[in-house]
Design a protein around this motif. Sequence first.
Motif, PDB file in Angstrom:
ATOM      1  N   GLY A 270       0.786  -1.238   0.000  1.00 29.74           N
ATOM      2  CA  GLY A 270       0.000   0.000   0.000  1.00 29.74           C
ATOM      3  C   GLY A 270       0.814   1.282   0.000  1.00 29.74           C
ATOM      4  N   VAL A 271       2.111   1.155   0.225  1.00 27.07           N
ATOM      5  CA  VAL A 271       2.953   2.359   0.322  1.00 27.07           C
ATOM      6  C   VAL A 271       2.976   3.139  -0.993  1.00 27.07           C
ATOM      7  CG1 VAL A 271       5.364   3.126   0.578  1.00 27.07           C
ATOM      8  CG2 VAL A 271       4.385   1.506   2.210  1.00 27.07           C
ATOM      9  N   THR A 272       2.904   2.429  -2.117  1.00 27.29           N
ATOM     10  CA  THR A 272       2.978   3.097  -3.419  1.00 27.29           C
ATOM     11  C   THR A 272       1.679   3.825  -3.777  1.00 27.29           C
ATOM     12  OG1 THR A 272       2.391   0.980  -4.401  1.00 27.29           O
ATOM     13  CG2 THR A 272       4.727   1.577  -4.405  1.00 27.29           C
ATOM     14  N   GLU A 273       0.658   3.689  -2.941  1.00 28.31           N
ATOM     15  CA  GLU A 273      -0.617   4.375  -3.198  1.00 28.31           C
ATOM     16  C   GLU A 273      -0.886   5.485  -2.197  1.00 28.31           C
ATOM     17  OE1 GLU A 273      -3.847   1.308  -4.012  1.00 28.31           O
ATOM     18  OE2 GLU A 273      -2.165   0.062  -3.349  1.00 28.31           O
ATOM     19  N   ASP A 274      -0.029   5.618  -1.208  1.00 29.65           N
ATOM     20  CA  ASP A 274      -0.255   6.601  -0.145  1.00 29.65           C
ATOM     21  C   ASP A 274       0.809   7.688  -0.276  1.00 29.65           C
ATOM     22  OD1 ASP A 274      -1.194   6.459   3.263  1.00 29.65           O
ATOM     23  OD2 ASP A 274       0.128   7.962   2.393  1.00 29.65           O
ATOM     24  N   ASP A 275       0.386   8.873  -0.648  1.00 35.15           N
ATOM     25  CA  ASP A 275       1.351   9.928  -0.970  1.00 35.15           C
ATOM     26  C   ASP A 275       2.311  10.206   0.183  1.00 35.15           C
ATOM     27  OD1 ASP A 275       2.169  11.930  -3.027  1.00 35.15           O
ATOM     28  OD2 ASP A 275       1.781  13.300  -1.370  1.00 35.15           O
ATOM     29  N   ARG A 276       1.779  10.351   1.370  1.00 33.53           N
ATOM     30  CA  ARG A 276       2.620  10.718   2.502  1.00 33.53           C
ATOM     31  C   ARG A 276       3.629   9.613   2.841  1.00 33.53           C
ATOM     32  NH1 ARG A 276       2.922   9.939   7.926  1.00 33.53           N
ATOM     33  NH2 ARG A 276       1.116   8.563   7.886  1.00 33.53           N
ATOM     34  N   VAL A 277       3.135   8.411   2.953  1.00 38.10           N
ATOM     35  CA  VAL A 277       4.016   7.311   3.346  1.00 38.10           C
ATOM     36  C   VAL A 277       5.025   7.017   2.234  1.00 38.10           C
ATOM     37  CG1 VAL A 277       4.129   4.896   4.072  1.00 38.10           C
ATOM     38  CG2 VAL A 277       2.236   6.327   4.831  1.00 38.10           C
ATOM     39  N   PHE A 278       4.552   7.081   1.005  1.00 40.66           N
ATOM     40  CA  PHE A 278       5.471   6.841  -0.117  1.00 40.66           C
ATOM     41  C   PHE A 278       6.598   7.864  -0.110  1.00 40.66           C
ATOM     42  CE2 PHE A 278       6.967   7.837  -4.394  1.00 40.66           C
ATOM     43  CZ  PHE A 278       7.377   6.593  -4.829  1.00 40.66           C
ATOM     44  N   THR A 279       6.244   9.128   0.041  1.00 40.85           N
ATOM     45  CA  THR A 279       7.241  10.198  -0.018  1.00 40.85           C
ATOM     46  C   THR A 279       8.273  10.033   1.087  1.00 40.85           C
ATOM     47  OG1 THR A 279       5.565  11.676  -0.929  1.00 40.85           O
ATOM     48  CG2 THR A 279       7.530  12.702  -0.031  1.00 40.85           C
ATOM     49  N   GLU A 280       7.804   9.752   2.274  1.00 42.37           N
ATOM     50  CA  GLU A 280       8.742   9.646   3.397  1.00 42.37           C
ATOM     51  C   GLU A 280       9.599   8.385   3.293  1.00 42.37           C
ATOM     52  OE1 GLU A 280       6.219  10.346   6.774  1.00 42.37           O
ATOM     53  OE2 GLU A 280       6.242  12.510   6.402  1.00 42.37           O
ATOM     54  N   THR A 281       9.012   7.336   2.778  1.00 44.86           N
ATOM     55  CA  THR A 281       9.798   6.125   2.569  1.00 44.86           C
ATOM     56  C   THR A 281      10.856   6.363   1.498  1.00 44.86           C
ATOM     57  OG1 THR A 281       7.842   4.818   3.133  1.00 44.86           O
ATOM     58  CG2 THR A 281       9.636   3.652   2.047  1.00 44.86           C
ATOM     59  N   ALA A 282      10.461   7.090   0.449  1.00 41.09           N
ATOM     60  CA  ALA A 282      11.416   7.402  -0.628  1.00 41.09           C
ATOM     61  C   ALA A 282      12.563   8.271  -0.107  1.00 41.09           C
ATOM     62  CB  ALA A 282      10.686   8.100  -1.779  1.00 41.09           C
ATOM     63  N   VAL A 283      12.248   9.225   0.752  1.00 43.01           N
ATOM     64  CA  VAL A 283      13.306  10.060   1.347  1.00 43.01           C
ATOM     65  C   VAL A 283      14.295   9.161   2.094  1.00 43.01           C
ATOM     66  CG1 VAL A 283      13.834  11.789   3.122  1.00 43.01           C
ATOM     67  CG2 VAL A 283      11.938  12.184   1.533  1.00 43.01           C
ATOM     68  N   ALA A 284      13.757   8.254   2.883  1.00 46.45           N
ATOM     69  CA  ALA A 284      14.628   7.370   3.664  1.00 46.45           C
ATOM     70  C   ALA A 284      15.503   6.520   2.751  1.00 46.45           C
ATOM     71  CB  ALA A 284      13.781   6.479   4.568  1.00 46.45           C
ATOM     72  N   PHE A 285      14.915   5.953   1.710  1.00 49.88           N
ATOM     73  CA  PHE A 285      15.694   5.098   0.812  1.00 49.88           C
ATOM     74  C   PHE A 285      16.756   5.897   0.055  1.00 49.88           C
ATOM     75  CE2 PHE A 285      12.578   1.596   1.225  1.00 49.88           C
ATOM     76  CZ  PHE A 285      13.486   0.577   1.389  1.00 49.88           C
ATOM     77  N   GLU A 286      16.408   7.072  -0.429  1.00 47.21           N
ATOM     78  CA  GLU A 286      17.375   7.855  -1.208  1.00 47.21           C
ATOM     79  C   GLU A 286      18.509   8.379  -0.332  1.00 47.21           C
ATOM     80  OE1 GLU A 286      17.445   7.936  -4.464  1.00 47.21           O
ATOM     81  OE2 GLU A 286      15.602   6.773  -4.583  1.00 47.21           O
ATOM     82  N   ASP A 287      18.164   8.888   0.836  1.00 45.64           N
ATOM     83  CA  ASP A 287      19.208   9.365   1.751  1.00 45.64           C
ATOM     84  C   ASP A 287      20.145   8.224   2.140  1.00 45.64           C
ATOM     85  OD1 ASP A 287      18.523  12.037   1.853  1.00 45.64           O
ATOM     86  OD2 ASP A 287      17.481  11.929   3.777  1.00 45.64           O
ATOM     87  N   LEU A 288      19.561   7.089   2.454  1.00 46.89           N
ATOM     88  CA  LEU A 288      20.389   5.977   2.921  1.00 46.89           C
ATOM     89  C   LEU A 288      21.202   5.357   1.789  1.00 46.89           C
ATOM     90  CD1 LEU A 288      18.196   4.168   5.595  1.00 46.89           C
ATOM     91  CD2 LEU A 288      20.368   5.332   5.928  1.00 46.89           C
ATOM     92  N   THR A 289      20.647   5.323   0.587  1.00 44.29           N
ATOM     93  CA  THR A 289      21.425   4.771  -0.532  1.00 44.29           C
ATOM     94  C   THR A 289      22.637   5.647  -0.808  1.00 44.29           C
ATOM     95  OG1 THR A 289      19.410   3.858  -1.497  1.00 44.29           O
ATOM     96  CG2 THR A 289      21.318   4.004  -2.932  1.00 44.29           C
ATOM     97  N   ALA A 290      22.430   6.966  -0.808  1.00 45.29           N
ATOM     98  CA  ALA A 290      23.561   7.879  -1.022  1.00 45.29           C
ATOM     99  C   ALA A 290      24.602   7.692   0.085  1.00 45.29           C
ATOM    100  CB  ALA A 290      23.079   9.325  -1.077  1.00 45.29           C
ATOM    101  N   ALA A 291      24.123   7.501   1.304  1.00 45.68           N
ATOM    102  CA  ALA A 291      25.047   7.319   2.431  1.00 45.68           C
ATOM    103  C   ALA A 291      25.806   5.993   2.311  1.00 45.68           C
ATOM    104  CB  ALA A 291      24.272   7.376   3.747  1.00 45.68           C
ATOM    105  N   LEU A 292      25.103   4.948   1.903  1.00 44.04           N
ATOM    106  CA  LEU A 292      25.733   3.632   1.762  1.00 44.04           C
ATOM    107  C   LEU A 292      26.809   3.648   0.677  1.00 44.04           C
ATOM    108  CD1 LEU A 292      25.776   0.545   2.407  1.00 44.04           C
ATOM    109  CD2 LEU A 292      24.152   0.280   0.521  1.00 44.04           C
ATOM    110  N   LEU A 293      26.522   4.314  -0.432  1.00 39.78           N
ATOM    111  CA  LEU A 293      27.481   4.331  -1.540  1.00 39.78           C
ATOM    112  C   LEU A 293      28.799   4.999  -1.125  1.00 39.78           C
ATOM    113  CD1 LEU A 293      25.039   5.055  -4.491  1.00 39.78           C
ATOM    114  CD2 LEU A 293      26.434   3.007  -4.213  1.00 39.78           C
ATOM    115  N   LYS A 294      28.750   5.908  -0.165  1.00 40.03           N
ATOM    116  CA  LYS A 294      29.986   6.522   0.343  1.00 40.03           C
ATOM    117  C   LYS A 294      30.847   5.483   1.059  1.00 40.03           C
ATOM    118  CE  LYS A 294      27.844  11.007   1.010  1.00 40.03           C
ATOM    119  NZ  LYS A 294      26.547  10.617   0.434  1.00 40.03           N
ATOM    120  N   THR A 295      30.201   4.682   1.868  1.00 39.29           N
ATOM    121  CA  THR A 295      30.924   3.624   2.574  1.00 39.29           C
ATOM    122  C   THR A 295      31.551   2.665   1.572  1.00 39.29           C
ATOM    123  OG1 THR A 295      29.337   3.782   4.381  1.00 39.29           O
ATOM    124  CG2 THR A 295      30.654   1.766   4.277  1.00 39.29           C
ATOM    125  N   GLN A 296      30.765   2.298   0.574  1.00 43.79           N
ATOM    126  CA  GLN A 296      31.235   1.319  -0.404  1.00 43.79           C
ATOM    127  C   GLN A 296      32.345   1.888  -1.289  1.00 43.79           C
ATOM    128  OE1 GLN A 296      27.542   0.417  -2.302  1.00 43.79           O
ATOM    129  NE2 GLN A 296      27.110  -1.274  -0.899  1.00 43.79           N
TER     130      GLN A 296
END
Lengths: 227, 203
Positions: free
Chosen positions: A126-152
């Motif tokens: 249901g996350v892909t249908e809920d604007d608020r939850v989708f947006t905040e989940t996307a923020v978390a994934f994008e921030d963390l992916t950028a952070a992870l790539l630095k470590t790698q």
Amino acid sequence: MSDLTLDAVDRSGAIAEAFDELTGGTRADFFRKAVIGGAALTAALETPAAAQPRNTAKDVAILQFDLGLEYLQAAMYSEAERLGEVSPKTLEWSRVVGANERGHVEAIRGLLGRDAVKSPSFNFRGVTEDDRVFTETAVAFEDLTAALLKTQAVQVDSRRVLTALASLHSVEARHAAWIRHIAGIVPAADAFDQPTSKARVVKLVDSTNFVTSAPRTRGRRQPGYTG
Amino acid sequence: MSSLGENSRDLTRGQLLVRGVVGTGALAAGGILVAGLPKLAVSRPSREQDDRVLEWLLQVEYLQEAFYTDADRRGALDGELREFASLVAEQERAHVAELEEALGANKSSKRPDFDFGDATTNRDEFIPAAVELEEIAVSAFNGKVPNLTKPRVLTAMKIVSVEARHVGWARDLAGRNPAPQPADSPATQDQTEAAMKNTGFME
């Protein structure tokens, strides 16, 4: 510093709340499997790829983990685009970023050659249908992916792989800034973006319960979940 | 997706936007990653090379720092643009300080003089200039990261990530696609230098 990224995003506790609602177990163990067993598994099952520089075992493990993460992002954003339930701005973000993440999948598969793992199955609950939850989940994934790539970037053996990860890394940071802007969160909160650990990303992925099957293990798919 | 050189020149001209990005995304990423690499002057990392690279990246940061600091000081922008200029100015100053500290006594370059004309006061000039400067920085750092020793790779990544956030933010403010390509092309030093001159801000 590894906990700062998500905490900074989740000032209102909204993501944590969403994840609490969504989390029911720890079936999302694809990432650990991909890292531990992926190389041997795919080496045994895949046909040999065209000649390309050999990746070290460490680089293969790093790229396989990234591939799993890119599969997840590509699938999540593509689904949001297809369903069309989020706000117009978020929908446009999903369209562009979904295409970029599909590009990342292809790029990393190319780097991995025959060590590329297949995509697991996902249920975004249901996350892909809920604007608020989708947006905040996307923020978390994008921030963390950028952070992870630095470590790698510091960990990888090959400078060919490093060059590739760097050119994907800055795109993830663009995505993060853009979705933050849409969400009304400061797009660039700090002068320096800190790295984060793989464990932190695994924890986030586990908490979402989005991954419903590991690749190539269809027989183990959870039967009849009520997502 | 012919060569890195073409990509990077396009990038610094800010023309990536007009490309049909979505359909070609996957190919573009592979093309950049595979075709782009051999064109970069990748040489064995060393402490001495770190210093040369950081000196160069400091030049890129000086330009940005001066641009936003000027915009912030002159105070002619309003609304979110003012907020953007003020916050980014602070962050670019922190980047300059970080690179200067990393270089320590080995720092040899000076802060150049700049003339920004109306680009730091007129919003219609400010936004495209900001986008351009941030694109220059992202491609410059991405081009240099593979030449650095591991500790300096992290120094550079922590900065370029924020430059990429700036460009995403600036492009969204400009009504332009913040992430028009799946992979950001790395630039060579010559390409970056040409793009910096091309801004018209270098005295």
